[in-house]
Design a protein around this motif. Structure first.
Motif, PDB file in Angstrom:
ATOM      1  N   PHE A   1       0.810  -1.215   0.000  1.00 20.01           N
ATOM      2  CA  PHE A   1       0.000   0.000   0.000  1.00 20.01           C
ATOM      3  C   PHE A   1       0.846   1.269   0.000  1.00 20.01           C
ATOM      4  N   THR A   2       2.176   1.123  -0.179  1.00 22.61           N
ATOM      5  CA  THR A   2       3.143   2.242  -0.254  1.00 22.61           C
ATOM      6  C   THR A   2       3.001   3.175   0.939  1.00 22.61           C
ATOM      7  N   ILE A   3       2.805   2.598   2.151  1.00 20.11           N
ATOM      8  CA  ILE A   3       2.675   3.411   3.365  1.00 20.11           C
ATOM      9  C   ILE A   3       4.047   3.901   3.823  1.00 20.11           C
ATOM     10  N   GLY A   4       5.013   2.979   3.945  1.00 20.79           N
ATOM     11  CA  GLY A   4       6.398   3.326   4.265  1.00 20.79           C
ATOM     12  C   GLY A   4       6.599   4.002   5.609  1.00 20.79           C
ATOM     13  N   TYR A   5       6.247   3.313   6.719  1.00 14.45           N
ATOM     14  CA  TYR A   5       6.478   3.887   8.047  1.00 14.45           C
ATOM     15  C   TYR A   5       7.966   4.061   8.358  1.00 14.45           C
ATOM     16  N   GLY A   6       8.806   3.203   7.845  1.00 19.99           N
ATOM     17  CA  GLY A   6      10.240   3.284   8.099  1.00 19.99           C
ATOM     18  C   GLY A   6      10.710   2.516   9.325  1.00 19.99           C
TER      19      GLY A   6
ATOM     20  N   TYR B   1      13.075  -2.055   7.317  1.00 19.16           N
ATOM     21  CA  TYR B   1      13.556  -1.852   5.952  1.00 19.16           C
ATOM     22  C   TYR B   1      14.216  -3.137   5.478  1.00 19.16           C
ATOM     23  N   PRO B   2      14.183  -3.370   4.161  1.00 21.77           N
ATOM     24  CA  PRO B   2      14.756  -4.602   3.619  1.00 21.77           C
ATOM     25  C   PRO B   2      16.260  -4.467   3.391  1.00 21.77           C
ATOM     26  N   SER B   3      16.876  -5.620   3.291  1.00 18.64           N
ATOM     27  CA  SER B   3      18.299  -5.660   2.964  1.00 18.64           C
ATOM     28  C   SER B   3      18.536  -6.746   1.931  1.00 18.64           C
ATOM     29  N   GLY B   4      19.617  -6.576   1.214  1.00 18.48           N
ATOM     30  CA  GLY B   4      19.970  -7.587   0.216  1.00 18.48           C
ATOM     31  C   GLY B   4      18.975  -7.628  -0.933  1.00 18.48           C
ATOM     32  N   PRO B   5      18.800  -8.826  -1.531  1.00 19.21           N
ATOM     33  CA  PRO B   5      17.890  -8.965  -2.689  1.00 19.21           C
ATOM     34  C   PRO B   5      16.447  -8.613  -2.386  1.00 19.21           C
ATOM     35  N   LEU B   6      16.090  -8.583  -1.079  1.00 24.48           N
ATOM     36  CA  LEU B   6      14.706  -8.246  -0.749  1.00 24.48           C
ATOM     37  C   LEU B   6      14.343  -6.824  -1.160  1.00 24.48           C
ATOM     38  N   ARG B   7      15.349  -5.969  -1.338  1.00 26.97           N
ATOM     39  CA  ARG B   7      15.057  -4.607  -1.780  1.00 26.97           C
ATOM     40  C   ARG B   7      14.394  -4.610  -3.172  1.00 26.97           C
ATOM     41  N   ILE B   8      14.894  -5.476  -4.031  1.00 23.56           N
ATOM     42  CA  ILE B   8      14.310  -5.567  -5.382  1.00 23.56           C
ATOM     43  C   ILE B   8      12.870  -6.074  -5.297  1.00 23.56           C
ATOM     44  N   VAL B   9      12.648  -7.092  -4.438  1.00 24.93           N
ATOM     45  CA  VAL B   9      11.297  -7.642  -4.278  1.00 24.93           C
ATOM     46  C   VAL B   9      10.346  -6.564  -3.772  1.00 24.93           C
ATOM     47  N   CYS B  10      10.804  -5.747  -2.825  1.00 26.56           N
ATOM     48  CA  CYS B  10       9.956  -4.679  -2.292  1.00 26.56           C
ATOM     49  C   CYS B  10       9.597  -3.662  -3.370  1.00 26.56           C
ATOM     50  N   GLY B  11      10.556  -3.318  -4.217  1.00 22.39           N
ATOM     51  CA  GLY B  11      10.274  -2.390  -5.308  1.00 22.39           C
ATOM     52  C   GLY B  11       9.204  -2.924  -6.244  1.00 22.39           C
ATOM     53  N   VAL B  12       9.312  -4.233  -6.558  1.00 23.68           N
ATOM     54  CA  VAL B  12       8.315  -4.854  -7.440  1.00 23.68           C
ATOM     55  C   VAL B  12       6.947  -4.849  -6.777  1.00 23.68           C
ATOM     56  N   GLU B  13       6.908  -5.199  -5.465  1.00 28.04           N
ATOM     57  CA  GLU B  13       5.617  -5.244  -4.781  1.00 28.04           C
ATOM     58  C   GLU B  13       4.982  -3.854  -4.718  1.00 28.04           C
ATOM     59  N   GLY B  14       5.775  -2.838  -4.504  1.00 33.42           N
ATOM     60  CA  GLY B  14       5.220  -1.489  -4.463  1.00 33.42           C
ATOM     61  C   GLY B  14       4.576  -1.106  -5.779  1.00 33.42           C
ATOM     62  N   PHE B  15       5.233  -1.447  -6.898  1.00 38.93           N
ATOM     63  CA  PHE B  15       4.661  -1.135  -8.221  1.00 38.93           C
ATOM     64  C   PHE B  15       3.362  -1.897  -8.446  1.00 38.93           C
ATOM     65  N   VAL B  16       3.382  -3.209  -8.096  1.00 40.20           N
ATOM     66  CA  VAL B  16       2.180  -4.022  -8.283  1.00 40.20           C
ATOM     67  C   VAL B  16       1.045  -3.512  -7.410  1.00 40.20           C
ATOM     68  N   GLY B  17       1.375  -3.093  -6.194  1.00 38.73           N
ATOM     69  CA  GLY B  17       0.346  -2.567  -5.307  1.00 38.73           C
ATOM     70  C   GLY B  17      -0.315  -1.328  -5.864  1.00 38.73           C
ATOM     71  N   VAL B  18       0.514  -0.375  -6.361  1.00 30.54           N
ATOM     72  CA  VAL B  18      -0.053   0.839  -6.961  1.00 30.54           C
ATOM     73  C   VAL B  18      -0.946   0.489  -8.154  1.00 30.54           C
ATOM     74  N   PHE B  19      -0.468  -0.449  -8.980  1.00 30.54           N
ATOM     75  CA  PHE B  19      -1.237  -0.861 -10.162  1.00 30.54           C
ATOM     76  C   PHE B  19      -2.589  -1.450  -9.762  1.00 30.54           C
ATOM     77  N   LEU B  20      -2.597  -2.374  -8.794  1.00 28.67           N
ATOM     78  CA  LEU B  20      -3.835  -3.039  -8.409  1.00 28.67           C
ATOM     79  C   LEU B  20      -4.785  -2.095  -7.691  1.00 28.67           C
ATOM     80  N   MET B  21      -4.266  -1.156  -6.916  1.00 28.25           N
ATOM     81  CA  MET B  21      -5.150  -0.188  -6.269  1.00 28.25           C
ATOM     82  C   MET B  21      -5.828   0.717  -7.309  1.00 28.25           C
TER      83      MET B  21
END
Length: 582
Positions: free
Chosen positions: A541-546, A549-569
């Motif tokens: 839902f791109t809330i981003g409380y902070g 935070y992700p580390s390593g390859p999970l950063r890429i996964v988070c970026g993808v999920e954020g895009f998909v979330g915006v698209f589906l909303m």
């Protein structure tokens, strides 16, 4: 040959009349045919034969040749009295020939209850001037009968209960004047019947319960005037019937409960007047009824309760400009109404049809498919190229519309797409929004399949990218939201994607491909499952409380999920607003 005249006058002369073949008659009759003003149209000489001589020949069963003769007050009823026979006794007329003859009577020319035998029965070119001509209950037992080019200037023509045992019946080019023409209960059996170019004039014409059996029958180019044309209960069995270019005049045309058998019935280019045209309750066993370029007037056209499970009815380029058309309760194998103009209501509430084709037609009023108080089975419906100025009343579920279109094995995806688009716009105009959404989804699906097929047949770059493009659109547009027609489907897709990414977070953390790290020096104690679910939610839902935070390859996964979330909303918002606004 003189087909039209107003009156006739004749005079007898003592001079002999010699016919063209050398046969001589002791007296000559000179006839004058006049128009309404009394002007002479034609003068013609005939041989004259007395009734006594003619009746004697009949009593002796002799061959009778009275070609080019004038016969006055001929009557077989009088002949029976002359021969001292019973009034209902059957008389035999052997080799009867009256070609070019003139029959005049103050009342009736009577050929009733006669057996016409021998090698010929000919009236070709004869003229009858009387109140009535009767062949009632007669039998043609030899070579049929030739009535071509005959002029019947009568008030009534009686051919009822007449039977043709052998030979053909030919009324080609015959002309009837105003009055009743009655062929009721006649049996033409297996002999060909021709009324080609026959002019029936004004008045009622009845072929009620006539039997045409297995020989071909033709009314091609015939003309019916003002009056009822009635074929009620007629039987055609296995013969072909032609009404091509026939003019049915102004009155009612009645083909109710007619048995058309398995032959072809041709109504191509014929013209119906402003009376009702009914085929109600008629049946056909495997035959075809053809109505190509037929013209109908303002009367109703009815094929209600037509019985033809193996039959085809074909209308092509027909204008139903004002009259209503009804096939209610009909059972038909194939019904074609292509390239037609419907200016009034069309009732297609058939009971059974393997296929209905109304492609390339124009609908200005209503076409009704929805069954009322009856079961209905339609296999295929083709509305390709239909121009909708009016409305189609059809129900997606009750009429099984999806299968009606997809059942067209000979129709490509682009044509199916066009048909679903027509239905989508029709449902929108009728306020059937659920059906509109269903039609729209199938329209987009067919459209995508058509694009996929074109790409597979295109250049190499199109062939390489065809599958990825097709499957990505299938997943994003179709599976995840049914092309924005189902907000609930989009919402379920959002939950599914959220849980999917939560699972990916758990998997990556478990195998050491990254971690979800708290940013606070006094973090909440959360398990791997809890951290994965929580971080997936604020990322989706791109809330981003902070706080994590992700580390390593999970950063890429988070970026993808954020895009998909915006698209589906955004997808959900579009689908939801679309529903609300309607």
């Amino acid at each position: 040959m003189l087909y039209s005249f107003h009156s006739i006058e004749y005079q007898l002369y003592e001079s002999p009349f010699v016919r063209g073949d050398g046969v001589a008659f002791p007296h000559t009759a000179r006839a004058e045919f006049k128009d309404e003003r009394g002007d002479i149209l034609l003068e013609k000489n005939y041989g004259y034969i007395t009734l006594a001589e003619l009746y004697d020949r009949i009593g002796q069963s002799s061959s009778i040749d009275i070609d080019d003769c004038l016969v006055y007050n001929f009557s077989l009823t009088a002949c029976r009295r002359y021969l001292l026979q019973d009034k209902n006794a059957r008389l035999t007329l052997k080799n009867f020939s009256a070609k070019g003859s003139l029959f005049i009577s103050n009342l009736k020319v009577d050929f009733s209850i006669a057996d016409f035998t021998g090698t010929r029965t000919e009236f070709e070119g004869a003229i009858f001037v009387c109140k009535e001509v009767s062949f009632r209950s007669s039998q043609f037992m030899g070579a049929g009968a030739k009535f071509q080019n005959v002029v019947f200037k009568t008030q009534r023509f009686d051919f009822t209960r007449t039977s043709v045992a052998q030979g053909d019946i030919n009324f080609k080019n015959a002309v009837f004047s105003s009055g009743e023409k009655d062929f009721q209960d006649s049996k033409f059996n297996n002999n060909e019947v021709s009324f080609i170019n026959t002019d029936f004039g004004d008045g009622d014409i009845s072929f009620i319960n006539a039997t045409f059996a297995n020989a071909n029958t033709s009314f091609k180019v015939a003309q019916f005037g003002y009056g009822k044309v009635d074929f009620h209960f007629a039987k055609f069995r296995e013969c072909d019937i032609s009404f091509e270019r026939t003019d049915f005049g102004i009155g009612r045309t009645d083909f109710r409960t007619v048995e058309f058998g398995c032959g072809k019935v041709n109504f191509n280019r014929c013209t119906f007047g402003n009376g009702e045209v009914t085929f109600e309750g008629a049946d056909s066993h495997g035959g075809k009824l053809l109505f190509r370029r037929t013209v109908f007037g303002i009367g109703q056209v009815s094929f209600e309760i037509f019985e033809g499970k193996e039959a085809e009815i074909i209308f092509e380029k027909v204008d139903f400009e004002k009259g209503r058309v009804s096939f209610s309760g009909a059972i038909i194998k194939n019904l074609t109404l292509s390239s037609c103009l419907f200016s009034d209501r069309v009732n297609l509430q058939v009971a059974y049809a393997e296929s209905i084709d109304i492609s390339d037609s124009i609908v200005r009023d209503i076409v009704d498919f929805r069954p009322h108080e009856q079961t209905q089975h339609i296999g295929i419906l083709n509305i390709s190229g239909l121009k909708m100025l009016g409305r189609i009343y059809i129900d997606w579920q009750v009429n099984n519309v999806k299968q009606l279109v997809y059942g067209q094995d000979d129709s490509c995806n682009i044509k199916k797409a066009g048909q679903f688009l027509i239905l989508k716009e029709n449902f929108n105009a009728l306020g059937q929004y659920e059906d509109e959404d269903r039609a729209y989804v199938e329209y987009r699906r067919c459209e995508q399949r058509a694009k996929f097929q074109r790409q597979r047949a295109g250049k190499w770059i199109d062939r390489v990218t065809a599958y990825p493009r097709y499957w990505s659109k299938l997943i994003l547009y179709d599976l995840m939201g049914l092309y924005a027609t189902r907000p609930s489907r989009v919402f379920l897709s959002m939950i599914s994607v959220y849980l999917l990414f939560s699972g990916v977070f758990m998997l990556f953390i478990s195998v050491g491909f990254g971690n979800i790290i708290p940013s606070s020096i006094h973090p909440d104690t959360l398990s791997v499952l809890e951290r994965s679910l929580y971080h997936s939610a604020i990322t989706f839902f791109t809330i981003g409380y902070g706080d994590f935070y992700p580390s390593g390859p999970l950063r890429i996964v988070c970026g993808v999920e954020g895009f998909v979330g915006v698209f589906l909303m955004a997808y959900f918002t579009v689908a939801f607003v679309r529903k609300i606004l309607r």
